[in-house]
Design a protein around this motif. Structure first.
Motif, short mmCIF file in Angstrom:
data_model
loop_
_atom_site.label_atom_id
_atom_site.label_comp_id
_atom_site.label_asym_id
_atom_site.label_seq_id
_atom_site.Cartn_x
_atom_site.Cartn_y
_atom_site.Cartn_z
N PRO A 1 -29.77 18.07 48.06
CA PRO A 1 -30.76 19.05 47.62
C PRO A 1 -32.15 18.47 47.40
CG PRO A 1 -28.69 19.44 46.49
CD PRO A 1 -28.54 18.14 47.24
N ARG B 1 -31.84 29.08 51.22
CA ARG B 1 -31.10 28.20 50.30
C ARG B 1 -29.60 28.43 50.48
NH1 ARG B 1 -34.46 25.58 46.93
NH2 ARG B 1 -36.48 26.52 46.44
N THR C 1 -25.88 27.08 48.96
CA THR C 1 -25.30 26.36 47.83
C THR C 1 -24.05 25.59 48.26
OG1 THR C 1 -26.13 28.00 46.29
CG2 THR C 1 -24.38 26.56 45.50
N GLY C 2 -24.04 24.29 47.96
CA GLY C 2 -22.91 23.44 48.30
C GLY C 2 -22.50 22.60 47.10
N GLY D 1 -25.39 21.24 45.00
CA GLY D 1 -26.41 22.16 44.52
C GLY D 1 -26.99 22.98 45.66
N ALA D 2 -28.14 23.61 45.40
CA ALA D 2 -28.79 24.47 46.39
C ALA D 2 -29.59 23.63 47.38
CB ALA D 2 -29.70 25.49 45.71
N THR E 1 -32.10 23.37 50.59
CA THR E 1 -33.14 24.12 51.28
C THR E 1 -33.00 23.95 52.79
OG1 THR E 1 -34.68 23.82 49.43
CG2 THR E 1 -35.62 24.40 51.56
N MET F 1 -23.61 24.97 56.04
CA MET F 1 -23.05 24.08 55.05
C MET F 1 -22.00 23.16 55.67
SD MET F 1 -23.19 22.77 52.18
CE MET F 1 -24.53 23.85 51.65
#
Length: 268
Positions: A185, A217, A219-220, A223-224, A226, A260
């Motif tokens: 992140p 964004r 989420t993984g 965290g988020a 970009t 992701m």
């Protein structure tokens, strides 16, 4: 010709990003092999653009896709080393694109770059963006102008390739340099900020460069993260029915799942 420490770091940064050519010394021009080398001052000449454009069309696909593929290859060669080099510790601009040679392989793709001088001059962040913008546009403007005449694509569509390429390079660098999902992140936020500063400097000088990538964004575990959705289209999906992860016509939910998986796979 000796390679400076800065150039060695730049080459290492470029190796992290697929599609960004690793800068070579000018001796590469003297031993071309199967590569056709073109100096920056001639890159936008009709014969140069037409030759590469025809080669790309011969591979298959539409005129629009060929035009965008040609321009993306040139953009990666012109600004790719700059973007990759500026994301590491400190700001390390390469030699100016106006002093570069660009190498094309038989299929029309621009995938090599050689600099006539390997010395690099550090710059403060604000000065850095202005310097890169001025010299990059000197090289890219005649290329875009000729592609506009030969392909029929508008200036806004063609110029969208440049900010999209800059951001794609920056975020790909972040994905490969983060080292772990937890660090990803912060790496992508840094890449987005630095790439945006360069895009802003270019857009201030080219009114038709109005399209730019959109922030996404995802989420993984760390965290988020970009990421981007392209501001323009490469038109490849019309010929192949396949979409890149940044394609503006793809659904964001489907994109997020694929993205992701790619990011975590690239991370380790």
């Amino acid at each position: 010709m000796a390679v400076t420490r800065g150039m060695a770091s730049l080459r290492a940064a470029c190796r992290l990003v697929p599609g960004v050519p690793v800068p070579e010394p000018a001796t590469a021009i003297a031993n071309p092999g199967s590569t056709t080398w073109v100096p920056a001052a001639r890159l936008g000449e009709p014969t140069v653009v037409a030759t590469a454009f025809d080669a790309l069309r011969a591979v298959g696909g539409s005129r629009n896709a060929a035009a965008m593929a040609f321009l993306q290859g040139v953009a990666y060669a012109v600004v790719g080393p700059t973007v990759a080099g500026s994301l590491g510790p400190g700001v390390v601009p390469p030699p100016q694109p106006a002093g570069a040679w660009f190498g094309f392989r038989a299929g029309g793709f621009c995938d090599r770059v050689a600099y006539e001088a390997l010395d690099i001059v550090p710059a403060e962040p604000g000065e850095f963006e202005d310097r890169v913008a001025e010299s990059a546009l000197e090289v890219l403007t005649p290329v875009v102008d000729h592609l506009h005449r030969s392909s029929g694509l508008g200036g806004r569509v063609l110029w969208s390739t440049v900010p999209d390429s800059i951001m794609a390079i920056g975020l790909a660098w972040a994905a490969r340099s983060a080292g772990s999902p937890r660090a990803l992140p912060a790496a992508t936020r840094h890449a987005w900020s630095r790439s945006t500063a360069l895009i802003d400097a270019l857009a201030q000088r080219v009114p038709s460069m109005s399209a730019r990538p959109r922030r996404l964004r995802v989420t993984g575990p760390g965290g988020a993260v970009t990421w981007m959705v392209r501001g323009g289209c490469c038109f490849v999906y019309r010929d192949t029915a396949q979409y890149c992860l940044a394609c503006p016509v793809m659904d964001d939910d489907a994109r997020g799942e694929l993205l992701m998986g790619w990011l975590l796979g690239s991370d380790g």
